[in-house]
Design a protein around this motif. Structure first.
Motif, PDB file in Angstrom:
ATOM      1  N   THR A 171       0.822  -1.202   0.000  1.00 44.66           N
ATOM      2  CA  THR A 171       0.000   0.000   0.000  1.00 44.66           C
ATOM      3  C   THR A 171       0.859   1.255   0.000  1.00 44.66           C
ATOM      4  O   THR A 171       0.631   2.193  -0.777  1.00 44.66           O
ATOM      5  N   ALA A 172       1.859   1.290   0.860  1.00 45.70           N
ATOM      6  CA  ALA A 172       2.746   2.449   0.901  1.00 45.70           C
ATOM      7  C   ALA A 172       3.587   2.548  -0.363  1.00 45.70           C
ATOM      8  O   ALA A 172       3.934   3.653  -0.798  1.00 45.70           O
ATOM      9  N   THR A 173       3.935   1.411  -0.969  1.00 50.07           N
ATOM     10  CA  THR A 173       4.702   1.447  -2.214  1.00 50.07           C
ATOM     11  C   THR A 173       3.913   2.137  -3.316  1.00 50.07           C
ATOM     12  O   THR A 173       4.471   2.932  -4.089  1.00 50.07           O
ATOM     13  N   PHE A 174       2.625   1.857  -3.411  1.00 53.55           N
ATOM     14  CA  PHE A 174       1.798   2.544  -4.410  1.00 53.55           C
ATOM     15  C   PHE A 174       1.783   4.056  -4.159  1.00 53.55           C
ATOM     16  O   PHE A 174       1.848   4.856  -5.094  1.00 53.55           O
ATOM     17  N   ALA A 175       1.699   4.447  -2.895  1.00 54.59           N
ATOM     18  CA  ALA A 175       1.704   5.874  -2.573  1.00 54.59           C
ATOM     19  C   ALA A 175       3.052   6.506  -2.925  1.00 54.59           C
ATOM     20  O   ALA A 175       3.099   7.644  -3.421  1.00 54.59           O
ATOM     21  N   VAL A 176       4.149   5.800  -2.690  1.00 57.45           N
ATOM     22  CA  VAL A 176       5.475   6.316  -3.051  1.00 57.45           C
ATOM     23  C   VAL A 176       5.582   6.494  -4.562  1.00 57.45           C
ATOM     24  O   VAL A 176       6.148   7.485  -5.049  1.00 57.45           O
ATOM     25  N   CYS A 177       5.037   5.559  -5.317  1.00 56.31           N
ATOM     26  CA  CYS A 177       5.027   5.699  -6.781  1.00 56.31           C
ATOM     27  C   CYS A 177       4.267   6.965  -7.194  1.00 56.31           C
ATOM     28  O   CYS A 177       4.723   7.726  -8.065  1.00 56.31           O
ATOM     29  N   GLY A 178       3.102   7.176  -6.579  1.00 54.16           N
ATOM     30  CA  GLY A 178       2.340   8.382  -6.894  1.00 54.16           C
ATOM     31  C   GLY A 178       3.088   9.643  -6.527  1.00 54.16           C
ATOM     32  O   GLY A 178       3.097  10.635  -7.284  1.00 54.16           O
ATOM     33  N   ALA A 179       3.758   9.647  -5.369  1.00 53.27           N
ATOM     34  CA  ALA A 179       4.517  10.819  -4.951  1.00 53.27           C
ATOM     35  C   ALA A 179       5.666  11.102  -5.914  1.00 53.27           C
ATOM     36  O   ALA A 179       5.954  12.266  -6.234  1.00 53.27           O
ATOM     37  N   ALA A 180       6.333  10.057  -6.391  1.00 49.83           N
ATOM     38  CA  ALA A 180       7.436  10.242  -7.344  1.00 49.83           C
ATOM     39  C   ALA A 180       6.933  10.881  -8.638  1.00 49.83           C
ATOM     40  O   ALA A 180       7.613  11.727  -9.234  1.00 49.83           O
ATOM     41  N   ALA A 181       5.737  10.471  -9.077  1.00 47.01           N
ATOM     42  CA  ALA A 181       5.169  11.084 -10.287  1.00 47.01           C
ATOM     43  C   ALA A 181       4.896  12.573 -10.068  1.00 47.01           C
ATOM     44  O   ALA A 181       5.185  13.410 -10.938  1.00 47.01           O
ATOM     45  N   LEU A 182       4.382  12.931  -8.900  1.00 46.98           N
ATOM     46  CA  LEU A 182       4.098  14.342  -8.615  1.00 46.98           C
ATOM     47  C   LEU A 182       5.376  15.168  -8.510  1.00 46.98           C
ATOM     48  O   LEU A 182       5.390  16.360  -8.856  1.00 46.98           O
ATOM     49  N   LEU A 183       6.458  14.560  -8.038  1.00 46.11           N
ATOM     50  CA  LEU A 183       7.721  15.288  -7.905  1.00 46.11           C
ATOM     51  C   LEU A 183       8.315  15.670  -9.259  1.00 46.11           C
ATOM     52  O   LEU A 183       9.217  16.514  -9.314  1.00 46.11           O
TER      53      LEU A 183
END
Length: 481
Positions: A171-183
């Motif tokens: 679950t947190a890995t998916f959120a990290v992927c999303g955060a990387a896209a926003l960065l």
């Protein structure tokens, strides 16, 4: 845009895409297990999304620069939201009734295809900007773009398998992927930024999903997704949605000297072992699970010894926390040792792949129990002629095998063919068939005749299994459910 910036952005987005793909396979496990079929579906779906995203991104790259940059920014925001919400969407689709192979394929397409498309849309524009940044050096620029995509994919695979999934969970890995896209958004300048509130809301949603989202697993490692449940006196260890072990506990049976086996297949295996083995038997267990059978063996036979090979240390840790009978036996008699250690103890726990242990061990055993599972099926490399030929070399007595399959399913047929090739005496029984048409199919194979047992657990009867081709390392079990 500077050439170096475009290369870094391509590398980051490629890493995000591969991390997402591997996390998708992990988060599917509690709902549909893991098998060759699930991984094939995930890979095909995500690659299909990458392909469509590249095509759409090529169209976007040909638009006026400001509009192209705006579209790419929109795609990155959509990527972040879709990736972060993936576990929740999967739970919703499953709760709506998606089951079986068809339901699994539908779930993968609905949940993981859209984000796979969006994460790839920026790549063609970034490649175009990279080539434009170095006039006259288009060939080398294109080569660096392709290399960055490959290196990013490698980094994403390594990060998912060795870092994020084992340490923070799916679950947190998916959120990290999303955060990387926003960065990546601040680097895409030269366009109308649109509504800043949308980007801020997306960032907030991604953060919330990572912090407050329900974990896919109660306990998670790179190998296992584990849950522990208790129903009355019965404690169950569930791995990837399949019950791996159970233990009956209660005040009336304190201590490991009275061990009640909760699963019917373990009752049959123990009845067979109790009839076949001497008091001082040395038994190899491939697959630790809940360590129920090793605990029963050592509690019933003070002179017996056991080696339990379990690939995932997390399984052992969870058993020690939640299954008191097995935990007490491990504390009293067990120790963890490397595969090549020669320590002599009553219970030696080896955290290694079962096939690797078989290939490398120099020990000898009086019997072996093959009870290793990956989700709802046996790892393919543990059900081959070569595996059981090696067992015949190091095990002097009987070998017991537990499978989950249809009563006359392809796995049961292939394993029976293997055992008949390697051993002169083979018998098979099966339990009651569940709603999915599957049951425990149990084998006992031995160099010497096997004595007849008295009536075993209710529902177990001789299995009628047709002839088939024996699995080999080259042509093995494919894991289809």
């Amino acid at each position: 845009m500077r050439f170096s910036v475009t290369i870094v952005l391509i590398l980051v987005l490629s890493a995000v895409g591969l991390t997402y793909e591997i996390a998708a396979g992990r988060v599917l496990a509690p709902f549909f297990g893991t098998s060759l079929l699930t991984w094939t579906t995930v890979i095909a779906t995500v690659l299909g999304g990458f392909s469509l995203g590249s095509a759409l991104g090529g169209i976007v790259a040909e638009r006026p620069r400001a509009k192209a940059l705006r579209d790419v920014r929109t795609a990155l925001v959509a990527t972040a939201v879709l990736m972060a919400v993936s576990p929740t969407l999967l739970g919703i689709v499953h709760a709506s009734g998606a089951r079986g192979t068809g339901g699994m394929m539908l779930s993968v397409i609905l949940v993981f295809f859209p984000a796979s498309v969006c994460v790839t849309i920026p790549s063609p524009l970034l490649a175009k900007l990279a080539i434009e940044a170095r006039p006259g050096r288009e060939g080398s620029s294109l080569g660096f773009v392709l290399a960055a995509g490959s290196v990013g994919a490698i980094l994403g695979a390594v990060l998912a398998g060795f870092v994020t999934l084992p340490l923070i969970g799916a679950t947190a890995t998916f959120a990290v992927c999303g955060a990387a896209a926003l960065l990546c958004l601040p680097f895409l300048r030269g366009a109308d930024r649109g509504t800043p509130g949308v980007t801020i809301a997306a960032a907030g949603f991604v953060a919330f999903a990572g912090i407050a989202g329900n974990p896919a697993c109660q306990y998670e490692s790179g190998l296992s997704c584990l849950h522990v449940s208790q129903r009355g006196p019965e404690v169950r260890l569930i791995s990837d949605g399949t019950i791996q072990a159970a233990e009956i506990v209660g005040p009336e049976t304190e201590g490991v000297d009275q061990v009640d086996l909760a699963l019917s297949y373990t009752d049959w295996l123990w009845a067979r072992m109790n009839r076949d083995l001497a008091q001082d038997a040395s038994v190899l267990f491939i697959g630790g699970g809940g360590y129920s059978l090793p605990t029963k063996l050592l509690s019933s036979r003070p002179a017996a010894r056991a080696v339990a090979v379990e690939i995932d240390p997390l399984v052992t840790e969870v058993v020690r926390r939640h299954m008191p009978r097995a935990s007490e036996m491990i504390e009293r008699t067990g120790f963890v040792a490397p595969a090549d250690a020669d320590e002599d103890g009553r219970l030696r726990i080896v955290h290694a792949d079962g096939r690797v242990f078989l290939n490398e061990t120099e020990g000898r055993f009086d019997a072996a129990v093959m009870d290793a599972f990956s989700s709802g099926s046996v790892p393919a490399h543990l059900v081959t002629v070569e595996t059981f030929a090696r067992l015949r070399q190091i095990v002097d007595g009987p070998v017991y095998v537990n499978l989950l399959d249809a009563p006359d399913g392809p796995l049961a047929r292939g394993v029976q063919a293997i055992l008949r090739d390697v051993y002169p005496h083979v018998l098979a029984v099966r339990g009651e068939v569940n709603a999915r048409g599957r049951t425990n199919v149990l084998f006992a194979a031995s160099p010497s005749p096997l004595a007849t047992l008295p009536p075993g657990p209710d529902g177990y009867a001789p299995a009628q299994i047709a002839d088939a081709r024996a699995f080999t390392d080259d042509r093995g079990w494919v894991g289809h459910r």
